[in-house]
Design a protein around this motif. Sequence first.
Motif, PDB file in Angstrom:
ATOM      1  N   ARG A 132     -10.276 -57.386  86.799  1.00 18.33           N
ATOM      2  CA  ARG A 132      -9.319 -57.173  87.881  1.00 18.33           C
ATOM      3  C   ARG A 132      -9.311 -55.707  88.319  1.00 18.33           C
ATOM      4  N   VAL A 133      -9.365 -55.495  89.620  1.00 21.25           N
ATOM      5  CA  VAL A 133      -9.312 -54.146  90.192  1.00 21.25           C
ATOM      6  C   VAL A 133      -8.066 -54.057  91.073  1.00 21.25           C
ATOM      7  N   THR A 134      -7.204 -53.100  90.781  1.00 26.23           N
ATOM      8  CA  THR A 134      -5.969 -52.925  91.557  1.00 26.23           C
ATOM      9  C   THR A 134      -5.911 -51.484  92.062  1.00 26.23           C
ATOM     10  N   VAL A 135      -5.781 -51.322  93.365  1.00 28.16           N
ATOM     11  CA  VAL A 135      -5.723 -49.977  93.938  1.00 28.16           C
ATOM     12  C   VAL A 135      -4.350 -49.764  94.572  1.00 28.16           C
ATOM     13  N   THR A 136      -3.736 -48.641  94.261  1.00 23.66           N
ATOM     14  CA  THR A 136      -2.460 -48.273  94.883  1.00 23.66           C
ATOM     15  C   THR A 136      -2.611 -46.901  95.528  1.00 23.66           C
ATOM     16  N   GLY A 137      -1.662 -46.569  96.389  1.00 26.70           N
ATOM     17  CA  GLY A 137      -1.675 -45.258  97.037  1.00 26.70           C
ATOM     18  C   GLY A 137      -1.897 -45.393  98.526  1.00 26.70           C
ATOM     19  N   GLY A 138      -2.253 -44.300  99.172  1.00 30.88           N
ATOM     20  CA  GLY A 138      -2.452 -44.319 100.614  1.00 30.88           C
ATOM     21  C   GLY A 138      -2.549 -42.901 101.138  1.00 30.88           C
ATOM     22  N   MET A 139      -2.513 -42.781 102.467  1.00 30.95           N
ATOM     23  CA  MET A 139      -2.514 -41.455 103.080  1.00 30.95           C
ATOM     24  C   MET A 139      -1.218 -40.753 102.705  1.00 30.95           C
ATOM     25  N   ASN A 140      -1.334 -39.529 102.207  1.00 29.49           N
ATOM     26  CA  ASN A 140      -0.147 -38.749 101.851  1.00 29.49           C
ATOM     27  C   ASN A 140       0.191 -37.786 102.966  1.00 29.49           C
ATOM     28  N   ARG A 141      -0.800 -37.013 103.423  1.00 32.73           N
ATOM     29  CA  ARG A 141      -0.553 -36.090 104.524  1.00 32.73           C
ATOM     30  C   ARG A 141      -1.450 -36.468 105.693  1.00 32.73           C
ATOM     31  N   PRO A 142      -0.854 -36.730 106.848  1.00 35.58           N
ATOM     32  CA  PRO A 142      -1.677 -37.069 108.018  1.00 35.58           C
ATOM     33  C   PRO A 142      -2.450 -35.846 108.492  1.00 35.58           C
ATOM     34  N   PRO A 143      -3.532 -36.026 109.224  1.00 42.11           N
ATOM     35  CA  PRO A 143      -4.282 -34.871 109.727  1.00 42.11           C
ATOM     36  C   PRO A 143      -3.422 -34.018 110.661  1.00 42.11           C
ATOM     37  N   TYR A 144      -3.709 -32.740 110.632  1.00 41.17           N
ATOM     38  CA  TYR A 144      -3.042 -31.744 111.510  1.00 41.17           C
ATOM     39  C   TYR A 144      -4.126 -31.309 112.472  1.00 41.17           C
ATOM     40  N   GLU A 145      -4.005 -31.754 113.721  1.00 39.98           N
ATOM     41  CA  GLU A 145      -5.074 -31.535 114.682  1.00 39.98           C
ATOM     42  C   GLU A 145      -4.758 -30.356 115.601  1.00 39.98           C
ATOM     43  N   ARG A 146      -5.825 -29.672 116.014  1.00 42.95           N
ATOM     44  CA  ARG A 146      -5.653 -28.509 116.888  1.00 42.95           C
ATOM     45  C   ARG A 146      -5.532 -29.010 118.326  1.00 42.95           C
ATOM     46  N   THR A 147      -4.343 -29.455 118.671  1.00 43.57           N
ATOM     47  CA  THR A 147      -4.101 -29.969 120.013  1.00 43.57           C
ATOM     48  C   THR A 147      -4.018 -28.811 121.012  1.00 43.57           C
ATOM     49  N   GLU A 148      -3.904 -29.157 122.290  1.00 47.62           N
ATOM     50  CA  GLU A 148      -3.712 -28.132 123.325  1.00 47.62           C
ATOM     51  C   GLU A 148      -2.481 -27.288 123.026  1.00 47.62           C
ATOM     52  N   ALA A 149      -1.400 -27.956 122.614  1.00 43.90           N
ATOM     53  CA  ALA A 149      -0.148 -27.237 122.344  1.00 43.90           C
ATOM     54  C   ALA A 149      -0.303 -26.300 121.146  1.00 43.90           C
ATOM     55  N   VAL A 150      -1.058 -26.730 120.151  1.00 36.84           N
ATOM     56  CA  VAL A 150      -1.310 -25.866 118.994  1.00 36.84           C
ATOM     57  C   VAL A 150      -2.146 -24.657 119.436  1.00 36.84           C
ATOM     58  N   ALA A 151      -3.135 -24.910 120.273  1.00 34.59           N
ATOM     59  CA  ALA A 151      -3.991 -23.818 120.751  1.00 34.59           C
ATOM     60  C   ALA A 151      -3.178 -22.807 121.563  1.00 34.59           C
ATOM     61  N   ARG A 152      -2.242 -23.321 122.387  1.00 31.01           N
ATOM     62  CA  ARG A 152      -1.389 -22.401 123.167  1.00 31.01           C
ATOM     63  C   ARG A 152      -0.495 -21.570 122.247  1.00 31.01           C
ATOM     64  N   LEU A 153       0.052 -22.205 121.218  1.00 30.96           N
ATOM     65  CA  LEU A 153       0.890 -21.465 120.268  1.00 30.96           C
ATOM     66  C   LEU A 153       0.070 -20.382 119.573  1.00 30.96           C
ATOM     67  N   PHE A 154      -1.151 -20.733 119.195  1.00 28.87           N
ATOM     68  CA  PHE A 154      -2.011 -19.733 118.556  1.00 28.87           C
ATOM     69  C   PHE A 154      -2.271 -18.563 119.497  1.00 28.87           C
ATOM     70  N   GLU A 155      -2.516 -18.855 120.786  1.00 33.56           N
ATOM     71  CA  GLU A 155      -2.785 -17.766 121.741  1.00 33.56           C
ATOM     72  C   GLU A 155      -1.583 -16.838 121.867  1.00 33.56           C
ATOM     73  N   ARG A 156      -0.393 -17.410 121.827  1.00 35.78           N
ATOM     74  CA  ARG A 156       0.810 -16.562 121.892  1.00 35.78           C
ATOM     75  C   ARG A 156       0.895 -15.680 120.652  1.00 35.78           C
ATOM     76  N   ALA A 157       0.592 -16.249 119.507  1.00 36.34           N
ATOM     77  CA  ALA A 157       0.627 -15.460 118.268  1.00 36.34           C
ATOM     78  C   ALA A 157      -0.442 -14.370 118.307  1.00 36.34           C
ATOM     79  N   ARG A 158      -1.588 -14.719 118.849  1.00 36.27           N
ATOM     80  CA  ARG A 158      -2.669 -13.741 118.922  1.00 36.27           C
ATOM     81  C   ARG A 158      -2.271 -12.554 119.810  1.00 36.27           C
ATOM     82  N   ALA A 159      -1.588 -12.858 120.937  1.00 37.52           N
ATOM     83  CA  ALA A 159      -1.151 -11.779 121.831  1.00 37.52           C
ATOM     84  C   ALA A 159      -0.110 -10.893 121.136  1.00 37.52           C
ATOM     85  N   LEU A 160       0.800 -11.516 120.390  1.00 37.14           N
ATOM     86  CA  LEU A 160       1.809 -10.728 119.674  1.00 37.14           C
ATOM     87  C   LEU A 160       1.151  -9.852 118.614  1.00 37.14           C
ATOM     88  N   ALA A 161       0.169 -10.406 117.914  1.00 36.06           N
ATOM     89  CA  ALA A 161      -0.528  -9.630 116.880  1.00 36.06           C
ATOM     90  C   ALA A 161      -1.222  -8.425 117.514  1.00 36.06           C
TER      91      ALA A 161
END
Length: 374
Positions: A279-308
């Motif tokens: 018998r094979v029993t598997v438990t568990g699943g995705m714990n943390r969903p992917p964090y993708e570099r969306t347009e909004a993430v890219a815009r936030l990064f650009e703002r941080a880059r300008a502040l830096a």
Amino acid sequence: MTAPDVAESSLDTLLAWIRTESPTHSRAGVNLMMDLVVGGLAGAPVAVERIPGGEGLGDVLVLRAGPERDEPATLLLSHLDTVHPLGTIERDLPVRREGDRLYGPGVYDMKGGAFFALEAFREVAARGTASRPLVFLVTPDEEIGSPLTRPIIENFSRRAAFALVTEPARSGGRVVTSRKGVGRFECRVEGRPAHAGSRHAVGRSAIREAARQVLAVEAMTDYARGVTTTVGLISGGTAMNTIPQHCRFAIDLRVETPADGAEFEARILGLRAHDPEVRVTVTGGMNRPPYERTEAVARLFERARALAAEIGFALEDVPKTGGGSDGNFTAALGVPTLDGLGIDGDGAHTLEEYGLLSSMAPRRALIRRLLETL
Ligand SMILES: [Zn+2]
């Protein structure tokens, strides 16, 4: 002891933080850290809510500051648990300074970053310069996948405009704008025990079946697609001369997209025994969903880059990193998230862990400016 651009009193406080050992499962140690944070906010215009931990975990702090307007907040996330067991300071990783490097358990992941982010938060609160409401979650359980605080983080994310995470910076001070998703699974195999000499043919080896399953799982790795599977733990068997009844192993899955997360989760949960009598029993699943570099993430990064750039340093981001963080939870709910804002250094989760003192002042200034302008 002096450090470039770090006030002596600040450094003393940070040293007290590092000397307070706080592995996730030391509730007392983690709560001592929470005490230090609360103590450090005395007199500041910050509302402190302390949520008791559960199941052996430390407390959670919800710190609120800034304008009391009904609008989405900037959410800050820092965890104060570490992976280092109690006694690491005496045995393996003494707290010490060597030039620009400050060594100690958790200094890089992530007490250094949490420390100067709290300084910046306190300063913005005291000056009354926050651009929107601020919520700072200080958490006790990130290193074990945030079982206690995930719902809390997700709750605040639903009312957040931005999320800033003080996980360690990557080499050269780079920040994180995407992370792979992480799945965690356990596979238990049950066979039929028998004497290895007299009744061999009757036995059904759990280890033999597990070996085939392990190879099948490892074969799912597809670097081109950014998918990796790792069997990192295995145990089983009863005795050298016994056909093993039990075997179990743990699977770590990393994916770049939610679709791959769903697909590989299904494949792993769908593992079936080759031998119908095992018998094979598997438990568990995705714990943390992917964090993708969306347009909004890219815009936030650009703002941080300008502040830096205004502060006087060049901010870069890293290509997608394999390690998960609580930023995966905020990003997956569509909150533009910037991670890796913490201290620069190296050696996370090792006995060579250090933070670079010279990285603190500019990155602290960056967080302060983000809180004032986002
Ligand atoms: Zn961390």
